[in-house]
Design a protein around this motif. Structure first.
Motif, PDB file in Angstrom:
ATOM      1  N   UNK A  77       0.811  -1.217   0.000  1.00 18.85           N
ATOM      2  CA  UNK A  77       0.000   0.000   0.000  1.00 18.85           C
ATOM      3  C   UNK A  77       0.843   1.265   0.000  1.00 18.85           C
ATOM      4  N   UNK A  78       1.881   1.258   0.820  1.00 16.14           N
ATOM      5  CA  UNK A  78       2.743   2.428   0.938  1.00 16.14           C
ATOM      6  C   UNK A  78       4.113   2.194   0.307  1.00 16.14           C
ATOM      7  N   UNK A 130       6.700   0.216   1.473  1.00 18.20           N
ATOM      8  CA  UNK A 130       7.790   0.245   2.433  1.00 18.20           C
ATOM      9  C   UNK A 130       7.899  -1.045   3.230  1.00 18.20           C
ATOM     10  N   UNK A 131       8.970  -1.134   3.987  1.00 18.90           N
ATOM     11  CA  UNK A 131       9.200  -2.279   4.870  1.00 18.90           C
ATOM     12  C   UNK A 131       8.756  -1.904   6.276  1.00 18.90           C
ATOM     13  N   UNK A 132       7.999  -2.802   6.875  1.00 16.87           N
ATOM     14  CA  UNK A 132       7.571  -2.627   8.256  1.00 16.87           C
ATOM     15  C   UNK A 132       7.750  -3.948   8.994  1.00 16.87           C
ATOM     16  N   UNK A 133       7.771  -3.851  10.289  1.00 13.95           N
ATOM     17  CA  UNK A 133       7.921  -5.040  11.111  1.00 13.95           C
ATOM     18  C   UNK A 133       6.551  -5.494  11.580  1.00 13.95           C
ATOM     19  N   UNK A 191      -0.325  -9.511  12.773  1.00 13.66           N
ATOM     20  CA  UNK A 191       0.723  -8.500  12.961  1.00 13.66           C
ATOM     21  C   UNK A 191       0.190  -7.335  13.797  1.00 13.66           C
ATOM     22  N   UNK A 192       0.461  -7.358  15.099  1.00 12.12           N
ATOM     23  CA  UNK A 192      -0.075  -6.312  15.970  1.00 12.12           C
ATOM     24  C   UNK A 192       0.462  -4.920  15.645  1.00 12.12           C
ATOM     25  N   UNK A 193       1.583  -4.829  14.971  1.00 13.84           N
ATOM     26  CA  UNK A 193       2.143  -3.514  14.641  1.00 13.84           C
ATOM     27  C   UNK A 193       1.279  -2.768  13.627  1.00 13.84           C
ATOM     28  N   UNK A 194       0.385  -3.493  12.927  1.00 13.99           N
ATOM     29  CA  UNK A 194      -0.469  -2.853  11.935  1.00 13.99           C
ATOM     30  C   UNK A 194      -1.740  -2.281  12.540  1.00 13.99           C
ATOM     31  N   UNK A 195      -2.034  -2.660  13.780  1.00 10.28           N
ATOM     32  CA  UNK A 195      -3.264  -2.169  14.406  1.00 10.28           C
ATOM     33  C   UNK A 195      -3.005  -1.389  15.693  1.00 10.28           C
ATOM     34  N   UNK A 196      -1.803  -1.470  16.233  1.00  7.24           N
ATOM     35  CA  UNK A 196      -1.477  -0.787  17.483  1.00  7.24           C
ATOM     36  C   UNK A 196      -0.398   0.260  17.220  1.00  7.24           C
ATOM     37  N   UNK A 197      -0.780   1.527  17.104  1.00  5.79           N
ATOM     38  CA  UNK A 197       0.215   2.561  16.785  1.00  5.79           C
ATOM     39  C   UNK A 197       1.256   2.766  17.890  1.00  5.79           C
ATOM     40  N   UNK A 229       3.150   1.975  11.406  1.00 11.02           N
ATOM     41  CA  UNK A 229       2.520   3.184  10.881  1.00 11.02           C
ATOM     42  C   UNK A 229       3.576   4.145  10.323  1.00 11.02           C
ATOM     43  N   UNK A 230       4.767   3.622  10.074  1.00 10.85           N
ATOM     44  CA  UNK A 230       5.881   4.387   9.496  1.00 10.85           C
ATOM     45  C   UNK A 230       6.362   5.515  10.399  1.00 10.85           C
ATOM     46  N   UNK A 231       6.135   5.384  11.678  1.00  4.62           N
ATOM     47  CA  UNK A 231       6.642   6.378  12.610  1.00  4.62           C
ATOM     48  C   UNK A 231       8.106   6.072  12.934  1.00  4.62           C
ATOM     49  N   UNK A 232       8.945   7.070  12.886  1.00  5.30           N
ATOM     50  CA  UNK A 232      10.351   6.970  13.314  1.00  5.30           C
ATOM     51  C   UNK A 232      11.156   5.914  12.566  1.00  5.30           C
TER      52      UNK A 232
END
Length: 152
Positions: free
Chosen positions: A105-106, A108-111, A130-136, A144-147
């Motif tokens: 969608x974006x 990028x690589x995310x964990x 993947x809890x990282x996709x629902x818990x900011x 959420x591509x933060x930091x």
């Protein structure tokens, strides 16, 4: 400390990329510094330093101190580099408990994120959960591509 080791859960990729990355960076810096000091210690004795130049005087002192220091052996350096390599590769070769994923969608690589279980020392979740996709708040908002500049 050349014998610095990451916690087992980070070596298994069961944890967040932020803190494990900081620890891997620390170990990497230790390797670089130890390697540089070993190189300085191997510098042949020389009277070619211009002792009127403050920076050359300081360099001579550093070389002399390096020669006197208790620096790691080849074997210790090899073991440390192997430990560093293993700690990095787990994130790159797909064997981490909390895997990296490509977000189409974006672009990028995310964990995936890790719901760490202290008893088992592993993540209670697995992809596609993947809890990282629902818990900011998880992993500092990594999903959420933060930091990302801190994480990677």
């Amino acid at each position: 400390d050349i014998h610095f080791s990451l916690p087992d859960n980070y070596m298994a990729g069961a944890g967040d990329t932020y803190f494990s990355g900081k620890m891997l960076a620390k170990l990497g810096r230790i390797v670089v510094i130890a390697s540089e000091l070993r190189g300085l210690a191997a510098t042949p004795d020389s009277d070619s330093f211009d002792l009127d130049d403050p920076s050359e005087r300081e360099l001579k002192l550093i070389v002399e101190a390096s020669k006197e220091a208790n620096l790691p052996s080849d074997e210790v350096m090899s073991a440390t580099i192997a430990r560093l390599r293993s700690g990095v590769e787990v994130w790159l070769n797909g064997t981490a408990d909390a895997k990296f994923l490509y977000d189409g969608g974006w672009g990028g690589m995310v964990n995936c994120g890790c719901l760490f279980n202290r008893e088992t020392q592993h993540c209670d979740n697995q992809y596609p959960n993947c809890p990282a996709f629902s818990d900011p708040g998880l992993n500092f908002g990594n999903g959420f591509y933060n930091d990302h500049h801190f994480h990677y």
